[in-house]
Scaffold this active site. Structure first.
Site, PDB file in Angstrom:
ATOM      1  N   ASP A  48       0.826  -1.208   0.000  1.00 21.47           N
ATOM      2  CA  ASP A  48       0.000   0.000   0.000  1.00 21.47           C
ATOM      3  C   ASP A  48       0.863   1.262   0.000  1.00 21.47           C
ATOM      4  O   ASP A  48       0.693   2.154   0.837  1.00 21.47           O
ATOM      5  CB  ASP A  48      -0.935   0.033   1.208  1.00 21.47           C
ATOM      6  CG  ASP A  48      -1.824  -1.183   1.337  1.00 21.47           C
ATOM      7  OD1 ASP A  48      -1.910  -1.956   0.366  1.00 21.47           O
ATOM      8  OD2 ASP A  48      -2.428  -1.355   2.405  1.00 21.47           O
ATOM      9  N   GLU A 226     -11.370  -0.867  -4.353  1.00 18.19           N
ATOM     10  CA  GLU A 226     -10.822  -0.319  -3.126  1.00 18.19           C
ATOM     11  C   GLU A 226      -9.542   0.414  -3.500  1.00 18.19           C
ATOM     12  O   GLU A 226      -9.148   0.455  -4.675  1.00 18.19           O
ATOM     13  CB  GLU A 226     -10.538  -1.425  -2.098  1.00 18.19           C
ATOM     14  CG  GLU A 226      -9.480  -2.435  -2.531  1.00 18.19           C
ATOM     15  CD  GLU A 226      -9.200  -3.510  -1.483  1.00 18.19           C
ATOM     16  OE1 GLU A 226     -10.052  -3.704  -0.597  1.00 18.19           O
ATOM     17  OE2 GLU A 226      -8.141  -4.146  -1.557  1.00 18.19           O
TER      18      GLU A 226
END
Length: 765
Positions: A48, A226
């Site tokens: 991430d 997402e």
């Protein structure tokens, strides 16, 4: 990101055709390069990722909470590293320690998906909280925020969530996860968040950027996206987000898609006008696995280098090394970087070639003309032509050494000019502090009365670009938003390229914008000249000054596969060709009058049950392309898990690929999945594409890796049989002899029939 529990721990969440030469810049000898994964020098996993250039000139990269290394390694609560050139990295530590967890979060909470920005003279990090004190039970996801005077901290928690947990009413919580900030030219700051359970949303923030205000707006349907990231470009807002499971080990099919809108609030649609809110969900593919070592490519940030070239920074999984050795169940997801191109108005990684696994040209991070970017008054690269140009120190922030441009006593203006000429098509960038009520200007291609001038005017509250050639002048002006503070560092970028001059003023230089202006230049104006910076009305401070050649954009995609001569056709007019064979045949399937009719039943071929019938045949030797036309009405909006039909590639019941039109909760998507037996454990994961329609055309292209003999299979889908969307690539081992064929199943209610109009095999051009 959405994670799954495994072994008691949370798993934290290129194309087959060779790229055309024009789409694949090659690093010059001696030029800086990167080699994926860029995080390998200091970590085994770094998921991430978020990136920001600090005012101190370093580029900082942040990552989700995960063990940093193979065992033994502590479970770090979000990580920080920094670089000068994206090749050599220094690990700095974690955002939180166990002793300084935010008090409103629990002692067992995880912190995921940091998003870092520069807001009102300080660094602001948004992040996911998995468990809060105020809400009962686990997985009550919320968005938190911390601030710091430097990109390395120390971090101060805001005392509560930016976006609080959102109960579903059914005893659980929507995925209030994966934040991403956008500072827009309308003066507002928007925070995007959300995930598969509940969809993607955007909310306006208050002036501090620390609390949500008003009611959020949904921008993408649930069960699809997402990890959002939004940028403004050419008057469009691009919502980019990841689809599919992030963390399925060696079968992770994570990938990145985009939609765009004229408003930060949407609606966002793809290149064919299909909404990201549609049940038959849209999305233009930005990045997908291409058959090399990297799979599960996603949860990204977009960052520009100082030449104006965009890059996508993301995590991926090495399909040959998918897990950390210990603790068990944690996916190993290092950080990768690749060039991001804009072709026909849409972002795409490496012109469609996908993730790289060879050395690539690195982002340009330093200046030409002898300028020391983070100490611009050092040396003799620039000289004052009015007033003084001296070295100073940022006493109010973290910039360190800065250049001070100060008018002489009694004078209003000061100016500094490069000793050398800039390239004919330059890009000039600097962090600037504008004198209150004054102006800062950047002048390019200046030749007497002619030239290009970009001015930030605090008194008029405008950003202006003006181009003059003899008697002709063209200009463009945009207002500065109310949040603009002349006394805070702001990034100003000026670019002259292909007959146009543009300027952008931005807080974080991450696709955000305070103001953007641009003009088409009179012919002959662009020329190699020194660059001049001018201040009026007081002292200006300058840092991170770069003058380089503007990047040369890639404008053509790599070639997509094209079917060659037909080598086999099954039209389903009567008896099947003798090359077909049934595995677990169903008496309900009929063939005739040009259609194979296959009523859906509650059967499946994924998992341990292996109850679904399959129609299979041996494919040709070498490279080939399979195609079928499928009529399947799965409706829209309703839950019909998991009715589907399509094509299958099968080694055996535990090693297969499946491409189909699938109902996934309320969505309808193209799913290209893989099942394999990993040391006795069945793994399933998929790439998600689309959009779909009642009539679909599906393709699977097969090639063989000449070096290893490995089988590679790439998916494609179409809603009209003419315009194709090519997707991800899965592989099967070299020593296997997979069959190709058709399948249907996933549920008998409501009664539905899959109708295959034909099946064809082609050579590959």
């Amino acid at each position: 990101m959405l994670r799954t529990l495994l072994l008691g721990l949370v798993t934290l969440a290129a194309s087959l055709v060779a790229p055309a030469a024009a789409a694949e810049p090659v690093a010059e000898p001696g030029a800086a390069t990167t080699q994926n994964p860029i995080s390998s020098s200091f970590s085994d996993t770094y998921a991430d990722p978020a990136v920001l250039r600090g005012k101190d000139g370093w580029w900082y990269m942040y990552a989700t909470s995960d063990p940093l290394h193979e065992a033994p390694s502590e479970f770090g609560l979000m990580h920080i590293a920094r670089t000068r050139d994206f090749a050599d990295w220094e690990y700095l530590g974690t955002v939180f320690d166990e002793a300084d967890r935010p008090a409103w979060t629990t002692g067992s909470s995880f912190y995921w998906a940091p998003d870092i920005r520069y807001v009102d003279g300080r660094y602001v990090m948004y992040y996911t909280v998995t468990d809060t004190v105020a809400e009962p039970g686990p997985w009550n996801f919320a968005i938190g925020v911390v601030t710091a005077p430097t990109p390395a901290g120390p971090w101060t928690d805001s005392g509560g969530p930016v976006v609080a947990p959102r109960p579903t009413g059914n005893g659980d919580y929507f995925n209030t996860i994966d934040p991403a900030l956008l500072a827009a030219p309308d003066g507002k700051r928007y925070l995007y968040f959300g995930g598969f359970h509940g969809g993607l949303w955007v909310t306006e923030l208050d002036e501090s950027g620390l609390r949500a205000v008003g009611s959020p707006t949904q921008v993408a349907i649930g069960d699809r996206y997402e990890g959002s990231f939004v940028v403004e470009r050419d008057g469009w807002y691009y919502l980019t987000a990841s689809s599919a499971n992030c963390c399925a080990g060696p079968v992770t099919g994570y990938s990145v898609y985009a939609g765009r809108s004229k408003s930060p609030l949407g609606p966002f649609v793809d290149h064919e006008g299909v909404s990201l809110l549609d049940s038959r969900v849209g999305g233009t593919q930005v990045l997908a696995q291409n058959g090399n070592r990297w799979i599960g490519v996603g949860h990204h940030a977009i960052v520009s280098d100082v030449s104006g070239q965009d890059f996508i920074v993301y995590h991926a999984i090495d399909r040959n090394d998918a897990w950390l050795d210990a603790p068990g169940g944690v996916n190993e997801r290092p950080t990768l970087i690749d060039r991001l191109d804009w072709i026909d108005g849409w972002p795409v990684a490496r012109a469609g070639a996908g993730p790289s696994d060879t050395p690539q040209p690195a982002p340009t991070t330093s200046s030409s003309l002898g300028i020391v970017s983070d100490d611009p008054a050092a040396g003799e690269a620039l000289r004052a032509v009015a007033g003084s140009w001296d070295a100073g120190t940022d006493d109010d922030g973290d910039a360190g050494a800065v250049g001070r441009l100060v008018p002489a006593d009694g004078a209003d203006d000061a100016a500094v000019r490069t000793e050398a000429s800039a390239p004919r098509e330059p890009r000039v960038e600097a962090d600037v502090r504008v004198p209150t009520g004054g102006r800062v200007a950047v002048e390019v291609a200046d030749s007497g009365p002619s030239g290009v001038s970009v001015t930030v005017d605090d008194a008029a509250r405008t950003l202006t670009v003006e181009a003059t050639l003899g008697p002709r002048t063209v200009s463009d002006t945009a207002p500065l938003p109310s949040r603009f503070d002349a006394g805070e560092w702001t990034s100003l970028a000026v670019e002259v390229r292909t007959g146009r001059a543009t300027a952008r003023l931005a807080e974080s230089r991450l696709g955000d914008a305070d103001a953007v202006v641009g003009v088409d230049l009179p012919n002959g104006l662009a020329r190699p000249r020194p660059i001049q910076l001018t201040v009026s009305g007081g002292e200006a401070q300058v840092d991170n000054l770069t003058v380089v050649a503007a990047h040369q954009p890639v404008t053509e995609r790599v070639a997509e596969p094209v079917p060659g001569d037909e080598v086999f056709a099954e039209e389903f007019d009567g008896d099947l060709d003798t090359g077909w064979s049934w595995l677990r045949p169903s008496s309900s399937v009929t063939v005739g009058e040009g259609v194979l009719r296959w009523p859906l039943e509650s059967v499946d071929v994924v998992g341990a049950a292996n109850t679904g019938p399959l129609l299979l045949r041996t494919p040709p030797e070498g490279d080939w392309m399979a195609e079928t036309k499928l009529d399947l009405d799965l409706g829209s909006g309703t839950v019909r898990n998991y009715q589907q039909a399509g094509m299958i590639v099968r080694v055996d019941d535990d090693n297969l690929l499946r491409l189909g039109d699938v109902a996934i909760w309320g969505t309808r998507q193209v799913e290209f999945g893989k099942e394999l037996d990993e040391n006795g454990a069945l793994r399933w994961g998929a790439h998600l594409g689309g959009p779909v329609a009642e009539t679909m055309w599906l393709r699977i292209m097969h090639t063989i890796d000449p070096a290893t003999g490995e089988h590679r299979y790439r998916s494609a889908s179409s809603r009209d049989g003419v315009s194709w969307r090519w997707g991800a690539t899965w592989t099967l081992p070299a020593h296997t002899e997979p069959s190709i064929g058709l399948y249907a199943g996933g549920g008998a209610t409501p009664a539905t029939v899959a109708a295959f109009d034909w099946f064809r095999l082609y050579e590959v051009r």
